[in-house]
Design a protein around this motif. Sequence first.
Motif, PDB file in Angstrom:
ATOM      1  N   GLU A  48      10.683   6.847   3.324  1.00  0.00           N
ATOM      2  CA  GLU A  48       9.342   6.233   3.507  1.00  0.00           C
ATOM      3  C   GLU A  48       8.268   7.160   2.736  1.00  0.00           C
ATOM      4  OE1 GLU A  48       7.164   2.902   4.164  1.00  0.00           O
ATOM      5  OE2 GLU A  48       9.318   3.299   4.893  1.00  0.00           O
ATOM      6  N   LYS A  49       8.543   8.567   3.170  1.00  0.00           N
ATOM      7  CA  LYS A  49       7.527   9.466   2.393  1.00  0.00           C
ATOM      8  C   LYS A  49       7.430   9.245   0.921  1.00  0.00           C
ATOM      9  CE  LYS A  49       6.151  14.302   2.249  1.00  0.00           C
ATOM     10  NZ  LYS A  49       6.513  15.852   2.989  1.00  0.00           N
ATOM     11  N   SER A  50       8.832   9.164   0.273  1.00  0.00           N
ATOM     12  CA  SER A  50       8.746   9.078  -1.079  1.00  0.00           C
ATOM     13  C   SER A  50       8.065   7.721  -1.676  1.00  0.00           C
ATOM     14  CB  SER A  50      10.109   9.090  -1.617  1.00  0.00           C
ATOM     15  OG  SER A  50      10.223   8.667  -2.999  1.00  0.00           O
ATOM     16  N   SER A  51       8.102   6.641  -0.981  1.00  0.00           N
ATOM     17  CA  SER A  51       7.648   5.494  -1.173  1.00  0.00           C
ATOM     18  C   SER A  51       6.059   5.427  -1.419  1.00  0.00           C
ATOM     19  CB  SER A  51       8.192   4.384  -0.507  1.00  0.00           C
ATOM     20  OG  SER A  51       9.699   4.224  -0.373  1.00  0.00           O
ATOM     21  N   TRP A  52       5.574   6.346  -0.125  1.00  0.00           N
ATOM     22  CA  TRP A  52       4.451   6.304   0.260  1.00  0.00           C
ATOM     23  C   TRP A  52       3.600   7.270  -1.020  1.00  0.00           C
ATOM     24  CZ3 TRP A  52      -0.737   5.632   0.859  1.00  0.00           C
ATOM     25  CH2 TRP A  52      -1.293   6.663   0.893  1.00  0.00           C
ATOM     26  N   THR A  53       4.358   8.159  -1.346  1.00  0.00           N
ATOM     27  CA  THR A  53       3.842   9.215  -2.318  1.00  0.00           C
ATOM     28  C   THR A  53       3.448   8.508  -3.702  1.00  0.00           C
ATOM     29  OG1 THR A  53       4.880  11.103  -1.517  1.00  0.00           O
ATOM     30  CG2 THR A  53       4.255  11.223  -3.622  1.00  0.00           C
ATOM     31  N   TYR A  54       4.518   7.653  -4.016  1.00  0.00           N
ATOM     32  CA  TYR A  54       4.282   6.985  -5.320  1.00  0.00           C
ATOM     33  C   TYR A  54       2.974   6.023  -5.247  1.00  0.00           C
ATOM     34  CZ  TYR A  54       5.117   3.161  -8.848  1.00  0.00           C
ATOM     35  OH  TYR A  54       4.677   2.384  -9.914  1.00  0.00           O
ATOM     36  N   THR A  55       2.720   5.268  -3.966  1.00  0.00           N
ATOM     37  CA  THR A  55       1.569   4.394  -4.006  1.00  0.00           C
ATOM     38  C   THR A  55       0.502   5.101  -3.714  1.00  0.00           C
ATOM     39  OG1 THR A  55       3.197   3.017  -2.692  1.00  0.00           O
ATOM     40  CG2 THR A  55       0.645   2.466  -2.510  1.00  0.00           C
ATOM     41  N   ASN A  56       0.658   6.361  -3.392  1.00  0.00           N
ATOM     42  CA  ASN A  56      -0.777   7.182  -3.050  1.00  0.00           C
ATOM     43  C   ASN A  56      -1.063   7.594  -4.498  1.00  0.00           C
ATOM     44  OD1 ASN A  56      -2.781   8.562  -1.860  1.00  0.00           O
ATOM     45  ND2 ASN A  56      -1.486  10.517  -2.109  1.00  0.00           N
ATOM     46  N   ARG A  57      -0.489   8.035  -5.207  1.00  0.00           N
ATOM     47  CA  ARG A  57      -0.857   8.590  -6.561  1.00  0.00           C
ATOM     48  C   ARG A  57      -0.974   7.452  -7.547  1.00  0.00           C
ATOM     49  NH1 ARG A  57       4.213  11.805  -9.382  1.00  0.00           N
ATOM     50  NH2 ARG A  57       5.605   9.917  -9.982  1.00  0.00           N
ATOM     51  N   LYS A  58      -0.622   6.250  -7.475  1.00  0.00           N
ATOM     52  CA  LYS A  58      -0.582   5.256  -8.302  1.00  0.00           C
ATOM     53  C   LYS A  58      -2.243   4.898  -8.776  1.00  0.00           C
ATOM     54  CE  LYS A  58       0.389   1.033  -7.293  1.00  0.00           C
ATOM     55  NZ  LYS A  58       1.321  -0.238  -7.047  1.00  0.00           N
ATOM     56  N   THR A  59      -3.105   4.894  -7.739  1.00  0.00           N
ATOM     57  CA  THR A  59      -4.364   4.541  -8.090  1.00  0.00           C
ATOM     58  C   THR A  59      -5.155   5.892  -8.316  1.00  0.00           C
ATOM     59  OG1 THR A  59      -4.918   4.703  -5.550  1.00  0.00           O
ATOM     60  CG2 THR A  59      -4.316   2.447  -6.546  1.00  0.00           C
ATOM     61  N   ARG A  60      -6.334   5.439  -8.779  1.00  0.00           N
ATOM     62  CA  ARG A  60      -7.469   6.775  -9.389  1.00  0.00           C
ATOM     63  C   ARG A  60      -7.813   7.266  -7.811  1.00  0.00           C
ATOM     64  NH1 ARG A  60     -12.038   3.639 -12.319  1.00  0.00           N
ATOM     65  NH2 ARG A  60     -13.148   5.137 -10.988  1.00  0.00           N
ATOM     66  N   SER A  61      -7.679   8.672  -7.990  1.00  0.00           N
ATOM     67  CA  SER A  61      -8.108   9.874  -6.864  1.00  0.00           C
ATOM     68  C   SER A  61      -9.586   9.448  -6.312  1.00  0.00           C
ATOM     69  CB  SER A  61      -7.889  10.998  -7.175  1.00  0.00           C
ATOM     70  OG  SER A  61      -8.373  11.309  -8.020  1.00  0.00           O
ATOM     71  N   ASP A  62     -10.355   9.201  -7.392  1.00  0.00           N
ATOM     72  CA  ASP A  62     -11.757   9.306  -6.998  1.00  0.00           C
ATOM     73  C   ASP A  62     -12.100   7.605  -6.524  1.00  0.00           C
ATOM     74  OD1 ASP A  62     -11.443   7.836  -9.560  1.00  0.00           O
ATOM     75  OD2 ASP A  62     -13.382   8.359 -10.186  1.00  0.00           O
ATOM     76  N   ALA A  63     -11.267   6.836  -6.462  1.00  0.00           N
ATOM     77  CA  ALA A  63     -11.481   5.195  -6.026  1.00  0.00           C
ATOM     78  C   ALA A  63     -11.839   5.249  -4.392  1.00  0.00           C
ATOM     79  CB  ALA A  63     -10.599   4.243  -6.502  1.00  0.00           C
ATOM     80  N   ILE A  64     -10.984   5.565  -3.799  1.00  0.00           N
ATOM     81  CA  ILE A  64     -10.745   5.536  -2.240  1.00  0.00           C
ATOM     82  C   ILE A  64     -10.051   6.660  -1.835  1.00  0.00           C
ATOM     83  CG2 ILE A  64     -11.088   3.039  -2.180  1.00  0.00           C
ATOM     84  CD1 ILE A  64      -8.072   2.753  -2.029  1.00  0.00           C
ATOM     85  N   THR A  65     -10.207   7.195  -0.489  1.00  0.00           N
ATOM     86  CA  THR A  65     -10.058   8.346   0.065  1.00  0.00           C
ATOM     87  C   THR A  65      -8.442   7.944   0.224  1.00  0.00           C
ATOM     88  OG1 THR A  65     -10.241   7.393   2.392  1.00  0.00           O
ATOM     89  CG2 THR A  65     -11.961   8.848   1.172  1.00  0.00           C
ATOM     90  N   PRO A  66      -7.409   9.086   0.649  1.00  0.00           N
ATOM     91  CA  PRO A  66      -6.170   8.976   0.751  1.00  0.00           C
ATOM     92  C   PRO A  66      -6.180   8.474   2.287  1.00  0.00           C
ATOM     93  CG  PRO A  66      -6.811  10.968  -0.204  1.00  0.00           C
ATOM     94  CD  PRO A  66      -8.165  10.546  -0.008  1.00  0.00           C
ATOM     95  N   ASP A  67      -6.836   8.752   3.137  1.00  0.00           N
ATOM     96  CA  ASP A  67      -6.709   7.953   4.355  1.00  0.00           C
ATOM     97  C   ASP A  67      -6.888   6.440   4.585  1.00  0.00           C
ATOM     98  OD1 ASP A  67      -6.753   8.232   7.378  1.00  0.00           O
ATOM     99  OD2 ASP A  67      -8.737   7.187   7.099  1.00  0.00           O
ATOM    100  N   THR A  68      -8.018   6.055   3.651  1.00  0.00           N
ATOM    101  CA  THR A  68      -7.932   4.610   3.342  1.00  0.00           C
ATOM    102  C   THR A  68      -6.681   3.902   2.597  1.00  0.00           C
ATOM    103  OG1 THR A  68     -10.236   4.817   3.103  1.00  0.00           O
ATOM    104  CG2 THR A  68      -9.452   2.672   2.406  1.00  0.00           C
ATOM    105  N   LYS A  69      -6.276   4.497   1.684  1.00  0.00           N
ATOM    106  CA  LYS A  69      -4.972   4.346   0.736  1.00  0.00           C
ATOM    107  C   LYS A  69      -3.878   3.895   1.790  1.00  0.00           C
ATOM    108  CE  LYS A  69      -5.985   6.285  -3.331  1.00  0.00           C
ATOM    109  NZ  LYS A  69      -5.665   7.231  -4.302  1.00  0.00           N
ATOM    110  N   LYS A  70      -3.622   5.100   2.929  1.00  0.00           N
ATOM    111  CA  LYS A  70      -2.652   5.140   3.909  1.00  0.00           C
ATOM    112  C   LYS A  70      -2.558   4.077   4.781  1.00  0.00           C
ATOM    113  CE  LYS A  70       1.014   7.118   5.616  1.00  0.00           C
ATOM    114  NZ  LYS A  70       2.065   7.172   5.170  1.00  0.00           N
ATOM    115  N   ARG A  71      -3.857   3.865   5.180  1.00  0.00           N
ATOM    116  CA  ARG A  71      -4.174   2.665   6.082  1.00  0.00           C
ATOM    117  C   ARG A  71      -3.908   1.461   5.537  1.00  0.00           C
ATOM    118  NH1 ARG A  71      -9.781   2.297   9.393  1.00  0.00           N
ATOM    119  NH2 ARG A  71      -9.254   4.337   9.892  1.00  0.00           N
ATOM    120  N   ILE A  72      -4.138   1.204   4.052  1.00  0.00           N
ATOM    121  CA  ILE A  72      -3.984  -0.068   3.312  1.00  0.00           C
ATOM    122  C   ILE A  72      -2.312  -0.164   3.183  1.00  0.00           C
ATOM    123  CG2 ILE A  72      -4.135  -1.389   1.118  1.00  0.00           C
ATOM    124  CD1 ILE A  72      -7.021  -0.091   1.130  1.00  0.00           C
TER     125      ILE A  72
END
Length: 321
Positions: A48-72
């Motif tokens: 699951e960590k590998s899948s989340w890592t891909y989704t986490n870095r797929k979007t721009r880092s300055d758009a939303i915070t990692p915490d919000t990305k994780k919640r989504i």
Amino acid sequence: MMNVIISSVSGEKISDNKCRKKLARKLGLPVRRVSRGHAIRTRILKSEKSSWTYTNRKTRSDAITPDTKKRIYKFWCKPGISRPTGNKIDIKRVRIGPKTYSSHMTHILEKTQTDVYLDFIGENPSIKIAQRMFERCKPYFVRPVRPKDRQTCCCKYHVEFKTVFKSCMEFRKKLLIENEPTECYSTPVYDSISDVVNATLCEKVDGSHNLQCLKRNCSDCGVKILNFLPCELDVSDTAEFVKWEKFENVSVNVKGNKTTKKLMLVKKESQVGELFSYFRKLIETFLVHQHRATWQNEQFQNLVRNLPEKQCVCVHDFSEN
């Protein structure tokens, strides 16, 4: 530390080409050490960590915070939002590096992406995010539902009714092209099975049909209110012949020079009147079966949704039932 180094050089091709011995010889390591590194690499890339890592870095880092990305990310995977297909071969892979892939079980959505977005905004009013960005944070293994993902009844009654209905409507459509347009109003070409079924029933009460109507015990509705063209019921020698399919018990050869009966969908060619007569016969009993199948499916889904811990649901499927 050694496992990390070995894992980094133990790609998928090591297993595919069966060249672990050659790699171990070049590295000067035991084959078991290479196999252990390959197992670690495979376990990580399917986590699951590998899948989340891909989704986490797929979007721009300055758009939303990692915490919000994780919640989504977690919201997309919630029960009621998406669910696993239940098929072990439904695995989604995505490339995360040169010859490196992450894999995860495929999930299908229970509702539209717009509904998912509105539910998320309703539960998280403090998070300001546009729908487009919300959808970009969707895990790669979550996809919309397709017709083949739907849970449908594939019994004899449904399959046969579907093929007979299709043959009847194709014949009627061809027939009405050659007739006056006024005849189309009394004998419409139905688009779906639901349309022709509802045409033989009374209006719904509180969102559902009366059980007496479904059992054909109502004097105000039934197959008798359906309109048919005269040539559709023609069984004379001059009637047009049509090709259609129905289930019949067919003798088939088995081992030991024996013959047994098997229920099969058989292709037929007969007068059009025989096809429509059989169609009327199917409509008489189809509704009760459909009602029973729908009720059973609802009960099964309710059991699965409210299944206590350390318990399971068993499904016994009998062939040719």
